[in-house]
Write a protein that holds these residues in place. Sequence first.
Motif, mmCIF file in Angstrom:
data_model
loop_
_atom_site.group_PDB
_atom_site.id
_atom_site.type_symbol
_atom_site.label_atom_id
_atom_site.label_comp_id
_atom_site.label_asym_id
_atom_site.label_seq_id
_atom_site.Cartn_x
_atom_site.Cartn_y
_atom_site.Cartn_z
ATOM 1 N N ARG A 136 27.387 47.722 -38.820
ATOM 2 C CA ARG A 136 27.716 46.979 -39.798
ATOM 3 C C ARG A 136 28.234 47.219 -41.010
ATOM 4 N N GLY A 137 26.676 46.851 -41.681
ATOM 5 C CA GLY A 137 25.737 46.565 -42.785
ATOM 6 C C GLY A 137 26.504 47.404 -43.769
ATOM 7 N N GLY A 138 26.993 46.789 -45.097
ATOM 8 C CA GLY A 138 27.706 47.080 -46.164
ATOM 9 C C GLY A 138 28.939 47.342 -46.505
ATOM 10 N N GLY A 139 29.432 47.177 -45.638
ATOM 11 C CA GLY A 139 31.248 46.833 -45.957
ATOM 12 C C GLY A 139 31.711 44.814 -45.944
ATOM 13 N N VAL A 140 32.515 45.075 -46.301
ATOM 14 C CA VAL A 140 33.122 43.027 -46.944
ATOM 15 C C VAL A 140 33.597 43.193 -46.003
ATOM 16 N N VAL A 141 33.349 41.823 -45.261
ATOM 17 C CA VAL A 141 34.616 40.949 -44.469
ATOM 18 C C VAL A 141 34.994 39.796 -45.420
ATOM 19 N N THR A 142 36.078 39.765 -44.890
ATOM 20 C CA THR A 142 36.906 38.562 -45.369
ATOM 21 C C THR A 142 36.918 37.210 -44.096
ATOM 22 N N GLY A 143 36.513 36.161 -44.341
ATOM 23 C CA GLY A 143 36.924 35.306 -43.517
ATOM 24 C C GLY A 143 37.973 33.958 -43.971
ATOM 25 N N GLN A 144 38.526 33.456 -43.319
ATOM 26 C CA GLN A 144 39.222 32.229 -43.395
ATOM 27 C C GLN A 144 39.492 31.329 -42.535
ATOM 28 N N GLY A 145 39.487 29.655 -43.070
ATOM 29 C CA GLY A 145 38.835 28.299 -42.407
ATOM 30 C C GLY A 145 39.836 27.671 -42.936
ATOM 31 N N SER A 146 39.741 26.261 -43.010
ATOM 32 C CA SER A 146 39.995 25.242 -43.090
ATOM 33 C C SER A 146 38.939 24.432 -44.023
ATOM 34 N N GLY A 147 39.473 23.571 -44.918
ATOM 35 C CA GLY A 147 38.763 22.184 -45.045
ATOM 36 C C GLY A 147 39.725 20.710 -45.645
ATOM 37 N N PHE A 148 38.804 20.231 -45.824
ATOM 38 C CA PHE A 148 39.273 18.850 -46.739
ATOM 39 C C PHE A 148 38.411 17.901 -47.327
ATOM 40 N N PHE A 149 39.117 17.553 -48.404
ATOM 41 C CA PHE A 149 38.727 17.029 -50.044
ATOM 42 C C PHE A 149 38.784 15.068 -49.109
#
Length: 293
Positions: A136-149
């Motif tokens: 699938r190389g060559g494209g752009v993948v958008t990912g989502q997650g979480s975090g905390f300060f």
Amino acid sequence: MTDRPDLSSLPSYKAPKRSLLSARKLALMASVVAGLGAATYGFSPTHNPADLFTTPAHAQVNNEVKKVQQPVGFADIVERVKPSVISVKVNIREKVAKDDSNNDDSPFQPGSPMERFFRRFGGPDGLPPGLRGGPRGGGVVTGQGSGFFISADGYAVTNNHVVDGADKVEVTTDDGKTFSAKVIGTDPRTDLALIKVEGGSNFQFAKLSDTKPRIGDWVLAVGNPFGLGGTVTAGIVSASGRDIGNGPYDDFIQIDAPVNKGNSGGPAFDVSGEVMGVNTAIYSPSGGSVGIA
């Protein structure tokens, strides 16, 4: 002996009878008087009408029952800790396919157990860190997650698999503001990453707990499931010391608070509002929460 007098000739004495109507009238008048007295007493500024029919002991019992029956919620804790949680969005440019990436012997073929395993845990395309790209190389993948300060100057914790290989990282705070961030360091073995949010210096941050959670303790998971942001779920600690084959340091806390895709990297709070762990993985045949995280 003295002879008893003959009373047979005297008219017989009969006690006067009070009419039934008069008795009812008297009862009615007594009720009206009593009612007026109760109303006068009950509506005085210093008395409650219910006090007329409640003894002090009974009132105390009623108050205790009300205290026990009052539902206990997490609103106060959530109000305090939720501003420290962020939503993390990343853009990852996939690498060009390698010659051996289409190897049929690869354990990460689409639909394979390993591919499903990492897809459940939030890895884009079902691939673990270090093996992204491929056909699938060559494209752009958008990912989502979480975090905390973890500090006021913008340092935040998330999962390594959320930001691994990211070309661009953006975070959204609880009040809806968006900031750019950069990856400071990662540790694939513990699946943790440290990022630095730029453009602020007074972020509300979470405190890490120094107490080991016990099985049965309450837990609150806060994060960005399915990109919805600012979501809170509650449950208990279901087990500890879980080995899920995710690395040499497997010692996971199992919780039943609903955790879904996008919760990765978000905090799990105890009832003191301190972080007891990082939401890292779910176990689910469908990819959605079934109560094991």
